[in-house]
Design a protein around this motif. Structure first.
Motif, PDB file in Angstrom:
ATOM      1  N   LYS A  81      55.570 -16.284   6.297  1.00 21.23           N
ATOM      2  CA  LYS A  81      56.260 -15.139   6.901  1.00 21.23           C
ATOM      3  C   LYS A  81      55.976 -15.078   8.394  1.00 21.23           C
ATOM      4  N   LYS A  82      54.825 -15.582   8.807  1.00 22.72           N
ATOM      5  CA  LYS A  82      54.527 -15.584  10.233  1.00 22.72           C
ATOM      6  C   LYS A  82      55.396 -16.597  10.971  1.00 22.72           C
ATOM      7  N   TYR A 117      51.410 -13.488  -0.772  1.00 21.17           N
ATOM      8  CA  TYR A 117      51.880 -12.386   0.049  1.00 21.17           C
ATOM      9  C   TYR A 117      52.450 -12.876   1.363  1.00 21.17           C
ATOM     10  N   ASN A 118      52.178 -14.122   1.749  1.00 18.66           N
ATOM     11  CA  ASN A 118      52.490 -14.563   3.098  1.00 18.66           C
ATOM     12  C   ASN A 118      53.523 -15.672   3.153  1.00 18.66           C
ATOM     13  N   LYS A 121      60.164 -16.472   0.428  1.00 23.44           N
ATOM     14  CA  LYS A 121      60.686 -16.987  -0.842  1.00 23.44           C
ATOM     15  C   LYS A 121      62.042 -17.651  -0.609  1.00 23.44           C
ATOM     16  N   ARG A 125      67.123 -16.971   2.802  1.00 16.50           N
ATOM     17  CA  ARG A 125      67.207 -15.525   2.994  1.00 16.50           C
ATOM     18  C   ARG A 125      67.621 -15.159   4.420  1.00 16.50           C
ATOM     19  N   PHE A 181      58.297  -8.662  12.658  1.00 13.09           N
ATOM     20  CA  PHE A 181      57.028  -8.464  11.958  1.00 13.09           C
ATOM     21  C   PHE A 181      56.850  -6.982  11.666  1.00 13.09           C
ATOM     22  N   GLY A 182      56.857  -6.623  10.406  1.00 14.30           N
ATOM     23  CA  GLY A 182      56.657  -5.225  10.049  1.00 14.30           C
ATOM     24  C   GLY A 182      55.195  -4.940   9.767  1.00 14.30           C
ATOM     25  N   GLU A 183      54.934  -3.730   9.276  1.00 14.91           N
ATOM     26  CA  GLU A 183      53.547  -3.360   8.994  1.00 14.91           C
ATOM     27  C   GLU A 183      53.062  -3.949   7.675  1.00 14.91           C
ATOM     28  N   HIS A 184      53.995  -4.215   6.759  1.00 13.55           N
ATOM     29  CA  HIS A 184      53.588  -4.771   5.462  1.00 13.55           C
ATOM     30  C   HIS A 184      54.331  -6.055   5.123  1.00 13.55           C
ATOM     31  N   ASP A 185      55.488  -6.275   5.730  1.00 12.75           N
ATOM     32  CA  ASP A 185      56.318  -7.412   5.359  1.00 12.75           C
ATOM     33  C   ASP A 185      57.263  -7.675   6.529  1.00 12.75           C
ATOM     34  N   LEU A 186      58.043  -8.745   6.414  1.00 13.85           N
ATOM     35  CA  LEU A 186      59.077  -8.969   7.417  1.00 13.85           C
ATOM     36  C   LEU A 186      60.159  -7.907   7.260  1.00 13.85           C
ATOM     37  N   LEU A 190      65.445  -9.639   3.922  1.00 16.66           N
ATOM     38  CA  LEU A 190      66.460 -10.684   3.803  1.00 16.66           C
ATOM     39  C   LEU A 190      67.665 -10.285   4.639  1.00 16.66           C
TER      40      LEU A 190
ATOM     41  N   MET B 168      47.530 -13.492   9.514  1.00 12.88           N
ATOM     42  CA  MET B 168      48.660 -12.578   9.531  1.00 12.88           C
ATOM     43  C   MET B 168      48.934 -12.186  10.983  1.00 12.88           C
ATOM     44  N   TRP B 169      50.106 -11.556  11.196  1.00 16.24           N
ATOM     45  CA  TRP B 169      50.509 -11.236  12.551  1.00 16.24           C
ATOM     46  C   TRP B 169      49.849  -9.935  13.029  1.00 16.24           C
ATOM     47  N   GLY B 171      49.825  -6.263  14.184  1.00 17.20           N
ATOM     48  CA  GLY B 171      50.709  -5.197  13.734  1.00 17.20           C
ATOM     49  C   GLY B 171      50.778  -5.104  12.221  1.00 17.20           C
ATOM     50  N   PHE B 172      50.268  -6.106  11.538  1.00 14.51           N
ATOM     51  CA  PHE B 172      50.164  -6.060  10.079  1.00 14.51           C
ATOM     52  C   PHE B 172      49.022  -5.105   9.731  1.00 14.51           C
ATOM     53  N   LEU B 173      49.247  -4.218   8.767  1.00 20.96           N
ATOM     54  CA  LEU B 173      48.260  -3.164   8.530  1.00 20.96           C
ATOM     55  C   LEU B 173      47.310  -3.480   7.373  1.00 20.96           C
ATOM     56  N   ASP B 174      47.767  -4.240   6.388  1.00 15.21           N
ATOM     57  CA  ASP B 174      46.966  -4.403   5.169  1.00 15.21           C
ATOM     58  C   ASP B 174      45.911  -5.489   5.320  1.00 15.21           C
ATOM     59  N   TYR B 181      45.043  -4.389  -2.753  1.00 17.20           N
ATOM     60  CA  TYR B 181      46.201  -4.703  -1.918  1.00 17.20           C
ATOM     61  C   TYR B 181      47.474  -4.699  -2.764  1.00 17.20           C
ATOM     62  N   GLU B 183      51.159  -5.997  -2.776  1.00 17.27           N
ATOM     63  CA  GLU B 183      51.982  -6.933  -2.020  1.00 17.27           C
ATOM     64  C   GLU B 183      53.413  -6.441  -1.944  1.00 17.27           C
TER      65      GLU B 183
END
Lengths: 204, 211
Positions: A81-82, A117-118, A121, A125, A181-186, A190, B168-169, B171-174, B181, B183
């Motif tokens: 994801k990075k 998590y990283n 998929k 997408r 880049f979000g706080e929990h995911d991209l 998609l 991780m980048w 700004g990632f919080l977890d 965690y 996901e």
């Protein structure tokens, strides 16, 4: 053009073709891939270009180190994801007409890291993929087969009809949204204009 | 190579007591480790590196462990007065275990060809008191591994020269390696799900279904 006449003419040493066929024939035999690899699939991609498998036979020997000079992106390996925004950005920087081969289980679906998590998929997408190759990693023959499939796809492109390819259609996008880049995911997870999850219906 | 008891007594000769606790290990390897109190851990680490009999000059590995707080119930026999007579009565006692983050260092000596000595440190809790001293100033090789633990477990290493996320980048919080965690839910398309993936795909399409 009548097939019988074409056949007769070729017996007399006169070769006839359409502009479309000639144009596509030229393009399909000089597809220059972008020189970038992400993981172990890249090793197979490198092997494909070397003497034993020799991708140069298909006109793809020049791996360009700049996206501005490349026609084909071979997504060879795990897209984390990075890394995903950079892959989309590289694809945006390539000039049309451009094609994508998603090589290996990770690039098409996340593969063995799908539950991670990283790991993205599947790169489809975010960018439109022309040929998917399964395998972990796929053998060089599989990449060559994918390349020949892509060549056939280019040869079959219809330049004028409503089904003309993306680079000849002004309404089709040439650039695709780069995920953030979000706080929990991209964000977004998609690109709905490129890929939508299929509905899987199961019995029992 | 000295035993952990000898190490403990040698360390306590140089530093105030109650710096070191020996942690038992029930596994077949029986490899016991030294639990350091974070306040004086740097002095102990410097002693282990510089002592001529130890010369532990190489930190091969730094690991993080998440111990979420768990309740365990134990049955304890307690003597109680029942109707004026003393009797053994079974009582269940609730015990809280864990609730902290742990960092493990594996030390070897390249000079004397011995090891490993295993150091552990624990944070006070898992939320706000997660500071531990960084050993980067003593073993340079800890730098990236401490960054990784900061990234994946959320341990803040005081004195680290460059404490940023590494995998991780920004700004990632977890902290993805923590047990609690959650996901991101991207299981909308699963062609051949089974096991845990099937459970997640079911939850995606029908959030009311509990696994």
């Amino acid at each position: 053009m009548d097939e019988g006449l074409r056949s007769e003419l070729s017996k007399q040493g006169i070769f006839t073709t359409s502009l479309q066929d000639l144009y596509n024939w030229g393009r399909k035999n000089s597809v220059w891939p972008l020189q970038f690899g992400l993981a172990c699939c890249a090793i197979e991609m490198i092997a494909t270009t070397m003497a034993r498998y020799d991708l140069a036979r298909f006109g793809a020997e020049v791996f360009r180190p700049s996206p501005r000079q490349a026609d084909l992106m071979i997504v060879a390996g795990t897209v984390t994801k990075k890394m995903a925004p950079q892959v989309v950005r590289l694809f945006n920087q390539m000039p049309e007409p451009k094609y994508v081969i998603a090589m290996g289980a990770c690039a098409i679906s996340g593969g063995p890291f799908k539950q991670g998590y990283n790991v993205l998929k599947g790169i489809d997408r975010y960018i439109p993929v022309d040929v998917h190759i399964p395998g972990c990693p796929p053998r060089p023959e599989a990449l060559i087969h994918a390349f020949m499939t892509l060549q056939q796809k280019i040869q079959d492109q219809n330049l004028t009809s409503a089904k003309r390819p993306r680079h000849l259609d002004a309404d089709e996008p040439g650039e695709f949204d780069v995920p953030k880049f979000g706080e929990h995911d991209l964000e977004p997870p998609l690109n709905a204009g490129v890929w939508q999850p299929k509905t899987v219906t199961r019995t029992a | 190579m000295e035993t952990v008891e000898q190490l403990k007594s040698r360390i306590e000769a140089t530093a105030p007591a109650s710096v070191v606790t020996i942690l038992a290990n029930d596994s077949p390897s029986g490899q016991r480790s030294l639990l350091l109190s974070p306040a004086l851990a740097l002095d102990v680490a410097r002693f282990l590196r510089d002592d001529p009999q130890l010369k532990l000059d190489y930190a091969s590995n730094v690991t993080g462990i998440d111990w979420p707080e768990t309740l365990t119930k134990e049955k304890v026999k307690v003597k109680k007065l029942v109707d004026g007579v003393e009797k053994d009565v079974e009582e269940t006692v609730e015990k809280r275990v864990g609730g902290y983050l742990e960092v493990v260092y594996h030390l070897y000596s390249m000079a004397l060809k011995h090891g490993p000595v295993i150091l552990r440190m624990r944070t006070e809790n898992r939320s706000d008191k997660v500071h531990l001293p960084s050993f980067t100033s003593i073993w340079r090789g800890c730098e990236l591994q401490e960054r990784e633990i900061f990234d994946l477990y959320g341990v803040v290493f005081d004195g680290h020269p460059d404490l940023r996320r590494i995998l991780m980048w920004d700004g990632f919080l977890d902290h993805p390696m923590r047990r609690d965690y959650v996901e991101p839910d991207d299981y909308e398309y699963e062609p051949t799900p089974h096991g845990a993936v099937l459970d997640k795909a079911k939850r995606h399409h029908n959030p009311e279904v509990k696994p």
